[in-house]
Write an enzyme that holds these catalytic residues in place. Structure first.
Site, short mmCIF file in Angstrom:
data_model
loop_
_atom_site.label_atom_id
_atom_site.label_comp_id
_atom_site.label_asym_id
_atom_site.label_seq_id
_atom_site.Cartn_x
_atom_site.Cartn_y
_atom_site.Cartn_z
N SER A 1 -4.20 -0.56 0.64
CA SER A 1 -5.16 -0.61 1.72
C SER A 1 -4.55 -0.31 3.09
O SER A 1 -4.11 0.82 3.33
CB SER A 1 -5.82 -2.00 1.70
OG SER A 1 -6.87 -2.10 2.59
N ASP B 1 1.99 12.00 6.65
CA ASP B 1 1.28 13.23 7.04
C ASP B 1 1.79 13.80 8.36
O ASP B 1 1.81 15.02 8.56
CB ASP B 1 -0.22 12.97 7.12
CG ASP B 1 -0.88 12.90 5.75
OD1 ASP B 1 -0.15 13.00 4.75
OD2 ASP B 1 -2.11 12.74 5.68
N LYS C 1 -5.68 2.01 -2.95
CA LYS C 1 -6.96 1.42 -2.56
C LYS C 1 -7.42 2.07 -1.26
O LYS C 1 -6.96 1.72 -0.19
CB LYS C 1 -6.86 -0.09 -2.38
CG LYS C 1 -8.21 -0.70 -2.09
CD LYS C 1 -8.12 -2.13 -1.65
CE LYS C 1 -9.51 -2.60 -1.21
NZ LYS C 1 -9.99 -1.87 -0.03
#
Length: 435
Positions: free
Chosen positions: A304, A315, A329
């Site tokens: 999460s 990224d 998740k």
């Protein structure tokens, strides 16, 4: 979570990604809202009548050990409704469960301040007192056995029953009967309950100039603690940072955005997409702390909010991820209080990393994969404001109980391979920077 599975350790977790709480009210503020809800009621009236008829049938005909009340039956209907979604992150909470859940997220609860362990037909055992709490101040220590609470023996009580008896209004008293093995004595200890504040952040300098920052849960207002810890490490000469998010189950969305923003200078942190409406984009915010070497440790228990931070760093190519593939998740929940003190937690959106990837059910792959099958060895609690020296012996006993003495002795000497790899990576990045 694999860590200490089945050993009865009481740990407060959220295990989800929460947005701000929605509100539910019996009274509506506008005629438009009333009309809208009237239409909804009419369209659902056939199903609502069926529920009402079944409740009447049970009240009139059911014969059993317990008389069903309308309140209990309605709670059962709501619980079944959420379970029918087949989504482990959407749940119904009774008033008691709702209160406990909010305490977990807020990191505060009324009680005496102990991490405890309970096995069937055995007394309650203290894993560790939490620092500066009533239990800690009264001298309760790790491995103390609480054989009774307010005169009731704990042997036949469940973990949940023990927790309920220990909690109570701040200022109220609870009497514990405590047996200490080393002293071979039993004594009565009366504690005055207080608001217990759990800490989820710890930090230290390792290997002379590397900052180690561990975050065990994204609690409701954990950002200031992370900020203070990071500033302390950098001010004390840290040239690079290891952010340990292993077995961090998640928490609040806004805290994940703020913490990721500490490491990322520009751009998107995360975006969310609900059932209807446009994509909601969250760009970085707050203070940026610089382009120092950064490693994030993750494992299969990192979920999460942990994945939002890890995904953003990966990224943006801001740092290196080391460890194991994360949990996967990628959904967002909101908490909806209901009029009777109960509530529901429901999935309302999926989140996406800056590159547009939804990792739900997939997880995030580390840049450097280091598997650690015995990761419970390095588990030092989801609550960081405990006395680690006092708990070390207790933890070693648990390892021995799980693995056996001979194997446990070998395992205790093993190093944390994931952390050691992170330290080596930071060192290499520092050398590269100097060039």
């Amino acid at each position: 979570m694999r860590i200490l599975k089945g050993k009865g350790l009481i740990i407060l977790l959220s295990g989800l990604l929460l947005t701000s709480t929605l509100s539910y009210s019996k009274e509506k503020d506008s005629k438009k809202e009333e009309d809208k809800n009237s239409i909804g009621f009419i369209s659902n009236i056939k199903q609502l009548k069926e529920i009402s008829d079944v409740m009447d049938l049970l009240k009139e005909n059911y014969v059993g050990d317990k008389e069903p009340t309308r309140e209990v039956m309605m709670q059962g209907a709501l619980k079944g409704m959420l379970e029918s979604l087949d989504d482990p992150h959407s749940n119904y909470f009774t008033p008691e469960e709702m209160e406990s859940f909010k305490e977990d997220i807020q990191g505060k609860y009324p009680g005496v301040g102990m991490v405890i362990q309970k096995k069937a037909d055995e007394p309650l055992v203290v894993v560790s007192p939490i620092e500066d709490t009533p239990a800690y101040i009264a001298g309760i220590k790790a491995k103390d056995k609480i054989i009774a609470i307010d005169g009731e023996a704990t042997y036949k009580l469940t973990s949940e029953q023990c927790v309920k008896k220990l909690k109570g209004e701040p200022g109220s008293e609870v009497k514990l009967t405590v047996f200490r093995e080393g002293a071979k004595e039993t004594k009565e200890v009366t504690l005055k309950r207080a608001i217990i504040e759990l800490k989820y952040v710890k930090s230290r300098i390792i290997d002379k100039n590397i900052g180690y920052l561990r975050l065990t849960q994204f609690g409701e207002n954990v950002y200031p603690d992370v900020q203070k810890a990071l500033e302390g490490l950098l001010n004390n000469g840290a040239k690079g940072i290891v952010l340990d998010l292993r077995s961090n189950p998640g928490g609040a969305l806004d805290q994940a955005i703020k913490i990721a923003s500490m490491f990322i200078k520009d751009g998107r942190i995360v975006s969310t997409k609900g059932k209807v409406g446009e994509e909601q984009i969250s760009n970085r915010e707050g203070k940026y702390y610089g382009n120092f070497p950064l490693v994030i440790l993750i494992n299969e228990g990192s979920a999460s909010a942990s994945e939002i931070v890890s995904g953003a760093v990966k990224d943006h190519k801001r740092g290196i991820l080391i460890g194991e593939k994360s949990f996967g998740k990628g959904s967002v929940q909101t908490l909806v209080p209901l009029p009777d003190g109960d509530g529901i937690k429901v999935t309302i959106a999926k989140y996406y990393t800056p590159s547009g990837v939804c990792i739900h059910g997939k997880g995030i792959e580390p840049d450097i994969k280091i598997e650690e099958k015995d990761d419970f060895l390095f588990f030092d609690g989801y609550v960081t404001n405990i006395n680690e020296k006092e708990t070390k012996e207790n933890r070693n006993e648990i390892i021995e109980e799980i693995k056996g003495k001979q194997e446990a002795d070998k395992m205790k000497k093993r190093e944390d391979l994931q952390l050691e790899t992170a330290i080596s990576a930071i060192k290499a990045m520092i050398v590269e920077e100097k060039k």
